[in-house]
Design a protein around this motif. Structure first.
Motif, PDB file in Angstrom:
ATOM      1  N   ALA A  26       0.451  -0.940   0.046  1.00 11.45           N
ATOM      2  CA  ALA A  26      -0.339   0.279   0.051  1.00 11.45           C
ATOM      3  C   ALA A  26       0.614   1.040  -0.306  1.00 11.45           C
ATOM      4  O   ALA A  26       0.050   2.327  -0.655  1.00 11.45           O
ATOM      5  N   LEU A  27       2.037   1.590   0.457  1.00 12.38           N
ATOM      6  CA  LEU A  27       2.846   2.050   0.753  1.00 12.38           C
ATOM      7  C   LEU A  27       4.230   2.721  -0.875  1.00 12.38           C
ATOM      8  O   LEU A  27       3.587   3.192  -0.744  1.00 12.38           O
ATOM      9  N   ASN A  28       3.653   1.308  -1.492  1.00 11.55           N
ATOM     10  CA  ASN A  28       4.427   1.508  -2.419  1.00 11.55           C
ATOM     11  C   ASN A  28       3.591   2.199  -3.634  1.00 11.55           C
ATOM     12  O   ASN A  28       4.165   3.528  -3.952  1.00 11.55           O
ATOM     13  N   SER A  29       2.312   1.533  -3.233  1.00 12.67           N
ATOM     14  CA  SER A  29       1.232   2.841  -4.415  1.00 12.67           C
ATOM     15  C   SER A  29       1.237   4.191  -3.967  1.00 12.67           C
ATOM     16  O   SER A  29       1.165   5.193  -5.259  1.00 12.67           O
ATOM     17  N   PHE A  30       1.309   4.245  -2.619  1.00  8.75           N
ATOM     18  CA  PHE A  30       0.879   5.677  -2.405  1.00  8.75           C
ATOM     19  C   PHE A  30       1.657   6.664  -2.900  1.00  8.75           C
ATOM     20  O   PHE A  30       1.965   7.906  -3.137  1.00  8.75           O
ATOM     21  N   ILE A  31       3.612   6.237  -2.339  1.00  3.58           N
ATOM     22  CA  ILE A  31       3.941   6.903  -2.432  1.00  3.58           C
ATOM     23  C   ILE A  31       4.388   7.362  -4.101  1.00  3.58           C
ATOM     24  O   ILE A  31       4.331   8.576  -4.860  1.00  3.58           O
ATOM     25  N   ASN A  32       4.201   6.241  -4.689  1.00  5.02           N
ATOM     26  CA  ASN A  32       4.019   5.919  -6.573  1.00  5.02           C
ATOM     27  C   ASN A  32       3.106   6.981  -7.101  1.00  5.02           C
ATOM     28  O   ASN A  32       3.488   7.860  -7.937  1.00  5.02           O
ATOM     29  N   GLU A  33       2.122   6.782  -6.464  1.00  3.79           N
ATOM     30  CA  GLU A  33       0.922   7.663  -7.045  1.00  3.79           C
ATOM     31  C   GLU A  33       0.674   8.672  -6.638  1.00  3.79           C
ATOM     32  O   GLU A  33       0.256   9.969  -7.583  1.00  3.79           O
ATOM     33  N   VAL A  91      12.614  14.321  -4.621  1.00  5.52           N
ATOM     34  CA  VAL A  91      13.446  15.052  -5.548  1.00  5.52           C
ATOM     35  C   VAL A  91      12.337  15.598  -6.601  1.00  5.52           C
ATOM     36  O   VAL A  91      12.983  17.012  -6.535  1.00  5.52           O
ATOM     37  N   ALA A  92      11.375  15.240  -6.985  1.00  7.74           N
ATOM     38  CA  ALA A  92      10.283  16.409  -8.570  1.00  7.74           C
ATOM     39  C   ALA A  92       9.664  17.395  -7.792  1.00  7.74           C
ATOM     40  O   ALA A  92       9.487  17.498  -7.973  1.00  7.74           O
ATOM     41  N   HIS A 135      12.102   3.284  -0.761  1.00  4.82           N
ATOM     42  CA  HIS A 135      12.946   4.884  -0.239  1.00  4.82           C
ATOM     43  C   HIS A 135      13.608   4.591  -0.986  1.00  4.82           C
ATOM     44  O   HIS A 135      13.892   6.567  -0.980  1.00  4.82           O
ATOM     45  N   LEU A 136      13.863   4.171  -2.162  1.00  4.89           N
ATOM     46  CA  LEU A 136      14.468   5.254  -3.384  1.00  4.89           C
ATOM     47  C   LEU A 136      13.511   5.773  -4.098  1.00  4.89           C
ATOM     48  O   LEU A 136      12.925   7.189  -4.538  1.00  4.89           O
ATOM     49  N   LEU A 137      12.236   5.508  -3.825  1.00  8.37           N
ATOM     50  CA  LEU A 137      11.325   6.101  -5.081  1.00  8.37           C
ATOM     51  C   LEU A 137      10.619   7.154  -4.167  1.00  8.37           C
ATOM     52  O   LEU A 137      10.736   8.295  -4.593  1.00  8.37           O
ATOM     53  N   LEU A 138      10.163   6.821  -2.938  1.00  8.53           N
ATOM     54  CA  LEU A 138      10.345   7.760  -1.727  1.00  8.53           C
ATOM     55  C   LEU A 138      11.606   9.277  -2.166  1.00  8.53           C
ATOM     56  O   LEU A 138      10.594  10.469  -2.872  1.00  8.53           O
TER      57      LEU A 138
END
Length: 452
Positions: free
Chosen positions: A171-178, A217-218, A209-212
């Motif tokens: 769920a966190l991966n999805s949240f961070i990405n979207e 940065v973006a 964490h890298l995705l975060l």
């Protein structure tokens, strides 16, 4: 999820516990100070009461399970619906809901600090924590009036004791990405999430964490980036760098950005031998600093106008970096050469007289920078070489007093290191007889600085 029979805490709990529970989670209901207790006292009272009921053999397991289950069910239901667990079903205002979320998270955090013997209570609290974390993520993705409360709930629930399941990671991966990039941009409170997410630190979770970091940065949110670089120093995952972050940090440094200065410093702090940016970026920053100071010295020698603001920015940045981590200052390439130039700025009268602020800051940096004894040997070698070459140059504008001060500061640096001190004194002639005029200067300095 919790079984439907686990409902109605107010029906199951003793009246006093029920009122304590309401006063904790809905302080507006306690406006008349029915309980003259602080939040901390209410937390201890509710958690202590429940813990005692669930660990006392004289209380039936059926009742203790019903009581703990009802509490967990009601907290989950109120979080999901925003309606107070009272028979009238009164909706909570946004402010009341934010308070409820914060205090519910604090209650669960308080439970996590206790030694819970009851497997049933421990299991229910763990399930509730996961339910609330997942619910918080969904509410944060929605980005509406409940977002701030959801951030408060999520950040409060992520503690060192919480067990994070695969479903939470997904769920966190999805949240961070979207949603993370937009949330950081639109909601200042979202910066709190960064530290919470970084607490979830294990090698299996390094990818998100890298995705975060990519999303932060973006966003180009300097406060968020500073939070990431600062908090990444205290979590257990290895630091990672990105080309986009390298470019941003270098650009902030080149532009002498006051707002971005702290980010540059935190990016240069070394953890386990690794900075927050790549070694290539560290090299670039170091080269720019070295060039700036050399340009300043050259301008002072030629009598040209100097850019004080530029060199002051660089000196302050290095001093703050040394205060944060002097070893990180020395991780910058060519630090011996840089500090040798800094010592000249702090010691030579023709610079001090015209640039007091720069010289004062240079002296402060020298004192902090030389507090790391591991750098003394290389700095001493560079300093003695530079000192001798300038002393032997009759055209160099420094006075004998300047050279004595320069030498004395090198000596003070290694005063507690006999081998270095001996090396410093042995680098100079020990007898005056037969010396030419220039080497007589060296001897005089030996007499003043080494033989006293």
């Amino acid at each position: 999820m919790f079984a439907s029979k686990e409902t109605g805490f107010q029906k199951v709990a003793p009246p006093t516990l029920n009122r304590l529970f309401e006063a904790l989670l809905f302080p507006s209901l306690n406006a008349d100070a029915q309980f003259k207790l602080s939040k901390e006292d209410l937390l201890a009272a509710v958690a202590g009461f429940l813990l005692k009921v669930c660990s006392t053999t004289t209380v039936s397991t059926i009742y203790s399970d019903a009581l703990s289950g009802a509490m967990c069910h009601d907290i989950s239901t109120v979080f999901s619906t925003g309606i107070r667990f009272r028979l009238d079903g009164t909706p909570l205002s946004i402010d009341e809901y934010i308070v409820f979320c914060g205090r519910s998270a604090e209650l669960l955090e308080y439970f996590s600090s206790l030694d819970i013997k009851s497997p049933s209570l421990k299991s229910k609290l763990s399930d509730l924590t996961e339910t609330l974390i997942l619910g918080s993520i969904e509410k944060m993705k929605a980005q509406n009036e409940y977002t701030k409360a959801a951030i408060q709930m999520f950040a409060g629930l992520i503690t060192s004791n919480v067990i994070i399941s695969t479903s939470v990671i997904q769920a966190l991966n999805s949240f961070i990405n979207e949603s993370m990039e937009n949330l950081i941009t639109s909601e200042p409170e979202a910066i709190r999430l960064i530290g919470a997410i970084l607490k979830l630190s294990s090698s299996a979770q390094q990818e998100f964490h890298l995705l975060l970091l990519r999303k932060i940065v973006a966003s180009k949110n300097l406060d968020a980036l500073k939070e990431y670089t600062t908090k990444s120093l205290t979590c257990s995952i290895p630091r990672v760098s990105l080309p986009d972050l390298d470019e941003l940090v270098i650009e902030l440094f080149k532009n002498k950005s006051v707002q971005g200065r702290d980010l540059v410093i935190q990016s240069l702090v070394v953890k386990d031998g690794v900075a927050g940016v790549s070694q290539g970026a560290v090299n670039v920053v170091s080269e720019l600093i070295h060039g700036s100071i050399e340009d300043f010295l050259a301008a002072c020698l030629s009598g040209e106008e100097q850019n004080e603001d530029r060199v002051l920015f660089d000196l302050r940045l290095m001093e703050d970096l040394s205060r944060s981590s002097v070893a990180s200052l020395w991780a910058l390439p060519n630090m011996s050469l840089i500090l040798c130039d800094v010592l000249q700025i702090a010691s030579f009268k023709f610079i001090i007289d015209n640039h007091v602020d720069v010289s004062d800051l240079a002296l402060s940096l020298w004192k902090h920078g030389t507090s790391w004894s591991a750098g003394h040997s290389s700095l001493l070698n560079v300093g003695v070489t530079k000192w001798r070459s300038q002393l032997l140059d009759d055209e160099y504008p420094a006075t004998s007093s300047d050279f004595i001060l320069f030498y004395q500061r090198l000596k003070d640096m290694c005063s507690n290191e006999p081998s270095l001190l001996s090396h410093l004194c042995q680098s100079l002639p020990s007898e005056r007889g037969g010396l030419d005029h220039v080497n007589s200067k060296l001897y005089d300095l030996v007499s003043i600085s080494c033989h006293h």
